[in-house]
Design a protein around this motif. Structure first.
Motif, short mmCIF file in Angstrom:
data_model
loop_
_atom_site.label_atom_id
_atom_site.label_comp_id
_atom_site.label_asym_id
_atom_site.label_seq_id
_atom_site.Cartn_x
_atom_site.Cartn_y
_atom_site.Cartn_z
N ALA A 10 9.51 22.36 -4.34
CA ALA A 10 9.79 22.09 -2.92
C ALA A 10 9.92 20.61 -2.62
CB ALA A 10 8.69 22.71 -2.06
N THR A 11 9.39 19.74 -3.50
CA THR A 11 9.47 18.30 -3.26
C THR A 11 10.76 17.68 -3.78
OG1 THR A 11 8.36 17.74 -5.34
CG2 THR A 11 6.96 18.11 -3.42
N VAL A 12 11.52 18.43 -4.57
CA VAL A 12 12.77 17.89 -5.13
C VAL A 12 13.78 17.69 -4.00
CG1 VAL A 12 14.71 18.34 -6.68
CG2 VAL A 12 12.39 18.96 -7.38
N GLY A 13 14.43 16.52 -4.00
CA GLY A 13 15.45 16.23 -2.98
C GLY A 13 14.99 15.17 -2.00
N MET A 14 15.61 15.13 -0.85
CA MET A 14 15.34 14.10 0.15
C MET A 14 14.07 14.40 0.92
SD MET A 14 17.29 11.38 0.75
CE MET A 14 19.01 11.89 0.63
N ASP A 15 13.23 13.39 1.05
CA ASP A 15 12.02 13.52 1.86
C ASP A 15 12.43 13.70 3.32
OD1 ASP A 15 9.69 13.24 3.28
OD2 ASP A 15 8.98 11.50 2.17
N PHE B 137 12.51 12.99 -7.13
CA PHE B 137 12.71 13.84 -8.30
C PHE B 137 14.16 14.35 -8.42
CE2 PHE B 137 8.23 14.53 -6.96
CZ PHE B 137 7.63 13.88 -8.02
N ASP B 138 15.13 13.53 -8.03
CA ASP B 138 16.53 13.97 -8.14
C ASP B 138 17.17 13.52 -9.44
OD1 ASP B 138 16.66 11.29 -7.62
OD2 ASP B 138 18.26 11.45 -6.13
N PHE B 139 16.48 12.65 -10.21
CA PHE B 139 16.96 12.17 -11.51
C PHE B 139 18.40 11.64 -11.42
CE2 PHE B 139 13.90 15.63 -12.21
CZ PHE B 139 12.93 14.94 -12.91
N ASN B 140 18.70 11.02 -10.26
CA ASN B 140 20.03 10.44 -9.99
C ASN B 140 21.15 11.47 -10.10
OD1 ASN B 140 19.13 7.78 -9.49
ND2 ASN B 140 18.96 7.40 -11.70
N MET B 141 20.82 12.73 -9.86
CA MET B 141 21.83 13.79 -9.86
C MET B 141 22.18 14.13 -8.41
SD MET B 141 20.31 16.27 -12.87
CE MET B 141 21.63 17.46 -12.70
N THR B 142 23.46 14.03 -8.09
CA THR B 142 23.91 14.29 -6.71
C THR B 142 23.57 15.70 -6.26
OG1 THR B 142 25.76 12.79 -7.12
CG2 THR B 142 25.90 14.18 -5.17
N ASN B 143 23.68 16.66 -7.17
CA ASN B 143 23.43 18.06 -6.81
C ASN B 143 21.97 18.32 -6.43
OD1 ASN B 143 26.03 19.33 -7.19
ND2 ASN B 143 25.80 18.92 -9.38
N ARG C 66 20.14 16.00 -4.85
CA ARG C 66 19.80 15.13 -3.72
C ARG C 66 19.39 15.95 -2.49
NH1 ARG C 66 21.54 9.94 -3.61
NH2 ARG C 66 21.28 10.16 -5.86
N THR C 67 20.01 17.11 -2.33
CA THR C 67 19.69 17.96 -1.18
C THR C 67 18.61 19.00 -1.51
OG1 THR C 67 21.53 19.43 -1.77
CG2 THR C 67 21.96 17.72 -0.14
N GLY C 68 18.03 18.89 -2.70
CA GLY C 68 16.98 19.83 -3.09
C GLY C 68 17.53 21.02 -3.87
N ILE C 69 16.63 21.84 -4.38
CA ILE C 69 17.02 23.05 -5.11
C ILE C 69 17.10 24.19 -4.12
CG2 ILE C 69 16.43 24.64 -6.98
CD1 ILE C 69 14.84 22.40 -8.27
N GLU C 70 18.23 24.85 -4.06
CA GLU C 70 18.43 25.95 -3.11
C GLU C 70 17.47 27.10 -3.42
OE1 GLU C 70 20.54 26.80 -0.39
OE2 GLU C 70 20.62 24.62 -0.27
#
Length: 501
Positions: free
Chosen positions: A178-183, A191-197, A199-203
């Motif tokens: 739940a913490t992956v993506g934009m605060d 925790f986006d590891f510079n991956m654009t996909n 950046r918005t979190g894991i669906e």
């Protein structure tokens, strides 16, 4: 309330919504009756489909599938000694012996009427208790909402069974996801590891479908699911006055018990069915008849599990706390549709809530009407091996996941979580705990931080406010109770060993 119920009645009576409810009933019938496909899996698979639907239609579909699948698990349990859903496990004990005695139609009739009565009892509790709980919760602020989310997370103790440590690991894994993506509060990437996909979190959809549906396909594909037993023509008798007089008290007791247990977060319909069965044995004048094909042995678990299924929606709608694994998935569906279950839902989306109430009533009536023709069809057609069903399910999962954002990345995420779910199953990880972390994590984090901002960084804000203090205290008790029970059992065993040398 009456005004809301009348509005909900006219909303559900719209031809399109009646069709959606009928479709949900049929899908739930098939999914619940077929071993290897549960109501939870069906709700997850059809979650992407509801994304393009209006909210009323979407939740009539999901709650209808949920309720119908809990009912129809009894069909294969009685006819083939193979419960279609976990909720129907206790129904096997006396349902299949009645089939062996040539009373399959009678057993099915008892199951149908008990399920419908239990479902209606749970629906009445849903209608009258949800607004009351929501009214109380309208006074909540950020500390109370955090305490509620924390209480919801401690449902892990119930969902984990004897594997509390694994359950805690699972919920922590979900919280991390739940913490992956934009605060959401600072706008900082995490925790986006510079991956654009990322950046918005894991669906949520790829996680749900991967952990539950894909992992289940991987597990079940190694088993033979052909229904090898042959059953002669079954004539289901829905109502028998002599039987009804005999089982009416059992149905009433189990319906009340199941409703109460369903409202308790994390208990679920499976536990309710087992307790309903055990109470029927306890109250019976002839307990020796149980397990040999007694009507009370079917009526008790079926009334209990169906009332618990409806009762589990009460804490979900009123407080935003899932009452079972399937309602945890439905909680995710609310989030996906931009809604937050809880006290504000009754105020801001009352049309949706009352449509769900009325839809649940219609669902139980549809179960009574369509159960008999469905059973007749099921007996002759459903001897299909899982190796035929699994590819269709897998394709539907891939298409549904891709359709949410037209993203191939989401499909890869789904397959990754499918593999993770498969190994979690091997290690007996309770995967519903992961979903709890993913869904409730953002709520707990944001409300925790808002509470501290509101109190100027004072952590005592959570214990100085009475409601949040009570909720947090209750959460800690629920979390520690399994540990204390385990400690007492180990102490008792140690004493026994010392006495015997």
């Amino acid at each position: 309330m009456m005004e809301g119920l009348i509005d909900g009645f006219f909303t559900v009576l719209e031809p399109y919504h009646i069709f959606i409810l009928f479709l949900a009933t049929v899908i739930g019938f098939w999914g619940g009756a077929l071993p290897g496909i549960s109501g939870t899996m069906l709700v997850i698979i059809l979650l992407p489909v509801t994304y393009a639907m209006d909210t009323v239609s979407a939740f009539l579909m999901l709650t209808g599938i949920y309720g119908a699948s809990v009912f129809s698990g009894l069909i294969s349990a009685i006819l083939f000694r193979t419960p279609g859903t976990p909720e129907a496990v206790a129904t096997v004990f006396d349902g299949y012996p009645m089939t062996q005695k040539g009373e399959a139609g009678r057993a099915l009739g008892i199951g149908v009427i008990s399920s419908a009565v239990g479902g209606l009892a749970g629906t009445l509790a849903l209608v009258f208790l949800t607004p009351l709980l929501a009214d109380v919760a309208l006074n909540f602020s950020s500390p109370e909402f955090f305490a509620l989310a924390f209480l919801g997370l401690t449902v892990v103790a119930s969902l984990s069974g004897k594997e509390l440590t694994k359950g805690l690991i699972g919920v922590c894994f979900g919280l991390f996801l739940a913490t992956v993506g934009m605060d959401s509060m600072s706008g900082t990437p995490r925790f986006d590891f510079n991956m654009t996909n990322l950046r918005t979190g894991i669906e949520l959809i790829p996680i749900l479908i991967g952990l539950f549906a894909i992992s289940e396909i991987m597990k079940k594909s190694r088993e033979d699911h052909t229904l090898a037993d042959t059953v002669k023509k079954v004539k289901t008798k829905i109502y028998d006055s002599s039987i009804m007089r005999r089982i009416s008290f059992t149905i009433g007791r189990s319906s009340i018990l199941g409703t109460f247990l369903g409202i308790l977060p994390g208990v679920g319909a499976t536990t309710a069915s087992m307790l309903g069965y055990s109470e029927a044995v306890r109250w019976s004048k002839h307990p020796e008849n149980f397990g040999k094909g007694t009507p009370e042995g079917i009526a008790a678990p079926e009334a209990a599990n169906n009332s618990a299924a409806m009762g589990a929606l009460v804490p979900l709608l009123a407080l935003g706390i899932p009452g079972s694994a399937t309602t945890a998935v439905i909680l995710g569906a609310f989030v996906m549709h931009g809604l937050q279950p809880g006290p504000s839902l009754m105020t801001n989306n009352s049309e949706l809530v009352y449509a769900i109430f009325v839809g649940a009533i219609f669902l139980n009536l549809m179960i009574l009407i369509f159960a008999k023709p469905f059973i007749s069809t099921f007996v002759y057609l459903m001897k299909v091996p899982y190796t035929i069903l699994a590819p269709f399910i897998a394709v539907f999962c891939i298409i549904g996941t891709f359709a949410v954002r037209n993203s191939l990345f989401d499909v890869w995420v789904m397959l990754l979580f499918g593999a993770i779910g498969y190994f979690f199953e091997k290690a007996r990880f309770p995967m519903a705990t992961v979903i709890l972390g993913v869904v409730l994590g953002p709520i707990a984090e944001s409300e925790f931080r808002r509470s501290l901002q509101m109190a100027g960084g004072d952590y005592l804000v959570f214990v100085t406010r009475p409601i949040s203090a009570i909720l947090i205290g209750l959460a800690i008790i629920l979390l520690l109770t399994p540990l204390l029970k385990k400690w007492k059992q180990e102490k008792h065993i140690k004493k026994s060993i010392d006495k015997t040398g």
